[in-house]
Write a protein that holds these residues in place. Structure first.
Motif, PDB file in Angstrom:
ATOM      1  N   THR A  16       0.836  -1.279  -0.102  1.00  0.00           N
ATOM      2  CA  THR A  16      -0.073  -0.015  -0.077  1.00  0.00           C
ATOM      3  C   THR A  16       0.820   1.146  -0.049  1.00  0.00           C
ATOM      4  O   THR A  16       2.017   1.317   0.301  1.00  0.00           O
ATOM      5  N   GLU A  17       0.178   2.352  -0.486  1.00  0.00           N
ATOM      6  CA  GLU A  17       0.983   3.529  -0.536  1.00  0.00           C
ATOM      7  C   GLU A  17       2.054   3.503  -1.383  1.00  0.00           C
ATOM      8  O   GLU A  17       3.231   4.396  -1.081  1.00  0.00           O
ATOM      9  N   CYS A  18       2.307   2.837  -2.516  1.00  0.00           N
ATOM     10  CA  CYS A  18       3.289   2.459  -3.375  1.00  0.00           C
ATOM     11  C   CYS A  18       3.007   3.230  -4.724  1.00  0.00           C
ATOM     12  O   CYS A  18       2.259   2.582  -5.368  1.00  0.00           O
ATOM     13  N   HIS A  19       3.559   4.364  -5.048  1.00  0.00           N
ATOM     14  CA  HIS A  19       3.230   5.105  -6.405  1.00  0.00           C
ATOM     15  C   HIS A  19       3.571   4.152  -7.695  1.00  0.00           C
ATOM     16  O   HIS A  19       2.836   3.920  -8.451  1.00  0.00           O
ATOM     17  N   LEU A  20       4.565   3.689  -7.500  1.00  0.00           N
ATOM     18  CA  LEU A  20       5.187   2.315  -8.548  1.00  0.00           C
ATOM     19  C   LEU A  20       4.032   1.415  -8.599  1.00  0.00           C
ATOM     20  O   LEU A  20       3.848   1.083  -9.891  1.00  0.00           O
ATOM     21  N   CYS A  21       3.699   0.795  -7.598  1.00  0.00           N
ATOM     22  CA  CYS A  21       2.659  -0.253  -7.307  1.00  0.00           C
ATOM     23  C   CYS A  21       1.394   0.073  -8.288  1.00  0.00           C
ATOM     24  O   CYS A  21       0.717  -0.415  -8.843  1.00  0.00           O
ATOM     25  N   GLU A  22       1.081   1.161  -7.657  1.00  0.00           N
ATOM     26  CA  GLU A  22      -0.209   1.954  -8.302  1.00  0.00           C
ATOM     27  C   GLU A  22       0.057   2.092 -10.095  1.00  0.00           C
ATOM     28  O   GLU A  22      -0.941   1.754 -10.651  1.00  0.00           O
ATOM     29  N   ALA A  23       0.959   2.462 -10.369  1.00  0.00           N
ATOM     30  CA  ALA A  23       1.284   2.551 -11.811  1.00  0.00           C
ATOM     31  C   ALA A  23       1.311   1.102 -12.486  1.00  0.00           C
ATOM     32  O   ALA A  23       0.932   1.169 -13.710  1.00  0.00           O
ATOM     33  N   ALA A  24       1.746   0.032 -11.990  1.00  0.00           N
ATOM     34  CA  ALA A  24       1.744  -1.047 -12.318  1.00  0.00           C
ATOM     35  C   ALA A  24       0.679  -1.761 -12.508  1.00  0.00           C
ATOM     36  O   ALA A  24       0.101  -2.229 -13.332  1.00  0.00           O
ATOM     37  N   GLU A  25      -0.248  -1.383 -11.324  1.00  0.00           N
ATOM     38  CA  GLU A  25      -1.713  -1.717 -11.485  1.00  0.00           C
ATOM     39  C   GLU A  25      -2.423  -1.292 -12.479  1.00  0.00           C
ATOM     40  O   GLU A  25      -3.490  -1.824 -13.218  1.00  0.00           O
ATOM     41  N   ALA A  26      -2.385   0.079 -12.827  1.00  0.00           N
ATOM     42  CA  ALA A  26      -2.714   0.886 -13.888  1.00  0.00           C
ATOM     43  C   ALA A  26      -2.515   0.369 -15.174  1.00  0.00           C
ATOM     44  O   ALA A  26      -3.370  -0.049 -16.212  1.00  0.00           O
ATOM     45  N   LEU A  27      -1.283  -0.197 -15.479  1.00  0.00           N
ATOM     46  CA  LEU A  27      -0.896  -0.817 -16.907  1.00  0.00           C
ATOM     47  C   LEU A  27      -1.422  -2.239 -16.913  1.00  0.00           C
ATOM     48  O   LEU A  27      -1.872  -2.450 -18.138  1.00  0.00           O
ATOM     49  N   LEU A  28      -1.618  -2.877 -15.640  1.00  0.00           N
ATOM     50  CA  LEU A  28      -2.511  -4.037 -15.928  1.00  0.00           C
ATOM     51  C   LEU A  28      -3.960  -4.140 -16.262  1.00  0.00           C
ATOM     52  O   LEU A  28      -4.433  -4.868 -16.955  1.00  0.00           O
ATOM     53  N   ARG A  29      -4.568  -2.789 -15.544  1.00  0.00           N
ATOM     54  CA  ARG A  29      -5.888  -2.846 -15.868  1.00  0.00           C
ATOM     55  C   ARG A  29      -6.269  -2.262 -17.288  1.00  0.00           C
ATOM     56  O   ARG A  29      -6.972  -2.801 -18.003  1.00  0.00           O
ATOM     57  N   ALA A  30      -4.991  -1.638 -17.863  1.00  0.00           N
ATOM     58  CA  ALA A  30      -5.128  -1.081 -19.548  1.00  0.00           C
ATOM     59  C   ALA A  30      -4.897  -2.535 -20.375  1.00  0.00           C
ATOM     60  O   ALA A  30      -5.705  -2.562 -21.210  1.00  0.00           O
ATOM     61  N   ALA A  31      -4.075  -3.218 -19.946  1.00  0.00           N
ATOM     62  CA  ALA A  31      -3.741  -4.317 -20.664  1.00  0.00           C
ATOM     63  C   ALA A  31      -5.039  -5.356 -20.570  1.00  0.00           C
ATOM     64  O   ALA A  31      -5.352  -5.893 -21.531  1.00  0.00           O
ATOM     65  N   GLN A  32      -5.688  -5.408 -19.438  1.00  0.00           N
ATOM     66  CA  GLN A  32      -6.901  -6.070 -19.212  1.00  0.00           C
ATOM     67  C   GLN A  32      -7.959  -5.540 -20.231  1.00  0.00           C
ATOM     68  O   GLN A  32      -8.900  -6.326 -20.609  1.00  0.00           O
ATOM     69  N   GLY A  33      -8.048  -4.209 -20.380  1.00  0.00           N
ATOM     70  CA  GLY A  33      -9.157  -3.574 -21.131  1.00  0.00           C
ATOM     71  C   GLY A  33      -9.007  -4.183 -22.640  1.00  0.00           C
ATOM     72  O   GLY A  33     -10.169  -4.036 -23.350  1.00  0.00           O
ATOM     73  N   THR A  34      -7.852  -4.649 -23.056  1.00  0.00           N
ATOM     74  CA  THR A  34      -7.684  -5.125 -24.606  1.00  0.00           C
ATOM     75  C   THR A  34      -7.683  -6.403 -24.522  1.00  0.00           C
ATOM     76  O   THR A  34      -7.817  -7.065 -25.590  1.00  0.00           O
TER      77      THR A  34
END
Length: 87
Positions: A16-34
């Motif tokens: 928690t509270e890890c901005h790099l981890c949040e960025a990685a999750e955002a990349l995963l969500r974007a990949a999941q969108g496609t």
């Protein structure tokens, strides 16, 4: 009797509270969108001493059930390559 659940192929080691981890999750969500087959579980390394010792300074780390790992830093292109090699 409940249906057996399929193993989620990816694990994101983060905390928690890890901005790099949040960025990685955002990349995963974007990949999941496609690609709806992109599924992952998040594991907080702070809740387990062994995981913290292994990944604490490396997070976020994405691990495929095969054992292959993608360590930060990665972008959408590297994530796509990792996912293509580790379906």
């Amino acid at each position: 009797m409940s249906e057996p659940t399929e193993e989620v192929p990816l694990t994101l080691f983060s905390t928690t509270e890890c901005h790099l981890c949040e960025a990685a999750e955002a990349l995963l969500r974007a990949a999941q969108g496609t690609n709806r087959s992109v599924q992952w579980d998040s594991v907080d390394v702070a809740s387990d001493d062994a995981l913290f010792n292994r990944y604490g300074w490396l997070i976020p780390v994405l691990r495929h059930r095969s054992g292959a790992e993608l360590r930060w830093p990665f972008d959408a292109e590297l994530l796509a390559e990792f996912l293509a090699v580790n379906p």
